[in-house]
Write a protein that holds these residues in place. Sequence first.
Motif, PDB file in Angstrom:
ATOM      1  N   ARG A 195       0.895  -1.197   0.020  1.00 44.76           N
ATOM      2  CA  ARG A 195       0.086  -0.002   0.037  1.00 44.76           C
ATOM      3  C   ARG A 195       0.959   1.325   0.131  1.00 44.76           C
ATOM      4  NH1 ARG A 195      -5.633  -1.033  -0.751  1.00 44.76           N
ATOM      5  NH2 ARG A 195      -5.974  -2.910   0.386  1.00 44.76           N
ATOM      6  N   ASP A 196       0.518   2.105  -0.828  1.00 45.30           N
ATOM      7  CA  ASP A 196       0.942   3.548  -0.762  1.00 45.30           C
ATOM      8  C   ASP A 196       2.506   3.657  -0.929  1.00 45.30           C
ATOM      9  OD1 ASP A 196       1.026   6.293  -0.726  1.00 45.30           O
ATOM     10  OD2 ASP A 196       0.889   6.566   1.518  1.00 45.30           O
ATOM     11  N   ALA A 197       2.883   2.959  -2.244  1.00 46.45           N
ATOM     12  CA  ALA A 197       4.264   2.915  -2.318  1.00 46.45           C
ATOM     13  C   ALA A 197       4.460   3.128  -3.866  1.00 46.45           C
ATOM     14  CB  ALA A 197       4.752   1.507  -2.074  1.00 46.45           C
ATOM     15  N   PRO A 198       5.960   3.341  -4.100  1.00 45.50           N
ATOM     16  CA  PRO A 198       6.196   3.685  -5.721  1.00 45.50           C
ATOM     17  C   PRO A 198       5.523   2.617  -6.626  1.00 45.50           C
ATOM     18  CG  PRO A 198       7.887   4.297  -4.276  1.00 45.50           C
ATOM     19  CD  PRO A 198       6.984   3.553  -3.569  1.00 45.50           C
ATOM     20  N   PRO A 199       4.985   2.864  -7.625  1.00 46.32           N
ATOM     21  CA  PRO A 199       4.823   1.935  -8.725  1.00 46.32           C
ATOM     22  C   PRO A 199       6.080   1.023  -9.158  1.00 46.32           C
ATOM     23  CG  PRO A 199       4.779   3.904  -9.853  1.00 46.32           C
ATOM     24  CD  PRO A 199       4.909   4.015  -8.330  1.00 46.32           C
ATOM     25  N   ILE A 200       5.773  -0.217  -9.429  1.00 43.68           N
ATOM     26  CA  ILE A 200       7.136  -1.000  -9.938  1.00 43.68           C
ATOM     27  C   ILE A 200       7.546  -0.452 -11.360  1.00 43.68           C
ATOM     28  CG2 ILE A 200       6.617  -2.987  -8.645  1.00 43.68           C
ATOM     29  CD1 ILE A 200       5.264  -4.283 -11.195  1.00 43.68           C
ATOM     30  N   PRO A 201       8.552  -0.900 -12.037  1.00 40.02           N
ATOM     31  CA  PRO A 201       8.954  -0.129 -13.304  1.00 40.02           C
ATOM     32  C   PRO A 201       7.939  -0.458 -14.417  1.00 40.02           C
ATOM     33  CG  PRO A 201      10.972  -1.100 -12.114  1.00 40.02           C
ATOM     34  CD  PRO A 201       9.840  -1.346 -11.178  1.00 40.02           C
ATOM     35  N   LEU A 202       7.332  -1.604 -14.496  1.00 38.79           N
ATOM     36  CA  LEU A 202       6.504  -2.071 -15.391  1.00 38.79           C
ATOM     37  C   LEU A 202       5.255  -1.066 -15.231  1.00 38.79           C
ATOM     38  CD1 LEU A 202       5.738  -5.620 -16.867  1.00 38.79           C
ATOM     39  CD2 LEU A 202       3.722  -4.258 -16.047  1.00 38.79           C
ATOM     40  N   PHE A 203       4.610  -1.052 -14.286  1.00 42.45           N
ATOM     41  CA  PHE A 203       3.314  -0.227 -14.270  1.00 42.45           C
ATOM     42  C   PHE A 203       3.767   1.009 -14.245  1.00 42.45           C
ATOM     43  CE2 PHE A 203       1.286  -4.030 -12.064  1.00 42.45           C
ATOM     44  CZ  PHE A 203       0.543  -4.253 -13.593  1.00 42.45           C
ATOM     45  N   ALA A 204       4.553   1.689 -13.762  1.00 39.83           N
ATOM     46  CA  ALA A 204       5.208   3.051 -14.113  1.00 39.83           C
ATOM     47  C   ALA A 204       5.119   3.447 -15.605  1.00 39.83           C
ATOM     48  CB  ALA A 204       6.558   3.483 -13.291  1.00 39.83           C
ATOM     49  N   LYS A 205       5.686   2.304 -16.393  1.00 37.67           N
ATOM     50  CA  LYS A 205       5.829   2.693 -17.873  1.00 37.67           C
ATOM     51  C   LYS A 205       4.416   2.712 -18.575  1.00 37.67           C
ATOM     52  CE  LYS A 205       8.924   0.166 -19.831  1.00 37.67           C
ATOM     53  NZ  LYS A 205       9.573  -1.098 -20.548  1.00 37.67           N
ATOM     54  N   TYR A 206       3.408   1.798 -17.947  1.00 35.86           N
ATOM     55  CA  TYR A 206       2.325   1.982 -18.797  1.00 35.86           C
ATOM     56  C   TYR A 206       1.244   2.543 -18.029  1.00 35.86           C
ATOM     57  CZ  TYR A 206       4.767  -1.643 -21.283  1.00 35.86           C
ATOM     58  OH  TYR A 206       5.871  -2.341 -22.079  1.00 35.86           O
ATOM     59  N   GLY A 207       1.147   2.901 -16.744  1.00 39.58           N
ATOM     60  CA  GLY A 207       0.107   3.411 -15.756  1.00 39.58           C
ATOM     61  C   GLY A 207      -0.028   4.790 -15.870  1.00 39.58           C
ATOM     62  N   ASN A 208       0.995   5.394 -16.215  1.00 36.87           N
ATOM     63  CA  ASN A 208       0.823   6.939 -16.095  1.00 36.87           C
ATOM     64  C   ASN A 208       0.337   7.454 -14.692  1.00 36.87           C
ATOM     65  OD1 ASN A 208       1.537   7.547 -18.862  1.00 36.87           O
ATOM     66  ND2 ASN A 208      -0.197   6.837 -19.482  1.00 36.87           N
TER      67      ASN A 208
END
Length: 346
Positions: A195-208
């Motif tokens: 909970r309430d943490a930085p997104p992982i690289p994969l979802f940072a790339k596709y989740g905006n």
Amino acid sequence: MANAPRNAWYPLTWSRDVGRTLARHKVLGIDLVVYRTERGEPVALDDVCPHRLAPLSCGKLKGDAVECGYHGLTFGPDGACVRIPGQTTVPTSARVRSYPLREQMGLVWIWPGDAALADTAPVYDLPQYHSPLWHAVEGEALHIGTSYLNLADNLCDPAHVSFVHLSTLGNAASEDIPVQHEVVGKGVVVWRWIRDAPPIPLFAKYGNFSGHVDRWHYYHYDAPCIAVIDFGSAEAAAALDPAERDRGLRIFACHFITPVDAHHCIDHWLHVRNFALSDADVDQRLHEDFRTAFNEDKEILEEIDRVERTRPETRRIGLAIDAAPKKMRRIVERMIDAERSPLAAE
């Protein structure tokens, strides 16, 4: 193979790779010749002619039958010999085993055990694979030089993601988050929420995503060879309930494991997602991301296999994160015991 039950559906190969040519495959140490009939039905036979033991895969496909390349004995899709050059009688012993096959989720599945039990046993299916609200993309057949149970350990283990997959599927925010698990039927479910943490690289790339996220991992293992990982992320401000995961970016990473022999398995992987449903560019980029991640697993698992072979006397210690993999292995052991002796299994 002594450490794998026979009475189960195993992935044999991708449907796309079975055609009108003879192909060699191995499952549970069994050598097979595989092809399609003229009507498109897949066939798997023992890859050995009962005359001089020449591999049938060295022969020719004639119609729906396989002609041995040594003396021309010819076997139909059911394994029965239909021709022996130079003689009119065909002994009943002139046959090879034919294995039950099914096609599901882009794969040909094989039943290596008692064929009479295959008809009543369903092949695994993921409902989202068929849904218009989801998009499925076939992956690859990743050959890994280790036991299929070592790969199954890995696929019951969210904890490794924080260390092995930092460029794709994990980050340090999950290192100290404990995992939970439960036994469900003949499988295990392992999960955790970050909970309430930085997104992982994969979802940072596709989740905006604009900031921190809530993310989850649910590892569903179905003995002996199926692992489906439900993972995703949503804005932390949304405070998603676990039942609301479809509101976030959600992916099912499916791993269908073929035990080849004691030190070799194949991970047939694909993914099913609920975003960018018609975007071929995302298909390709995600494919490359998953290839990177799963090759990271391959590297560490092959090193483990090397140590197991060279230092068999080394004792392992147990940790809390090992509870689910241990229960997974017990489920497999009970399946094997049930085949050897129903009373012993109970």
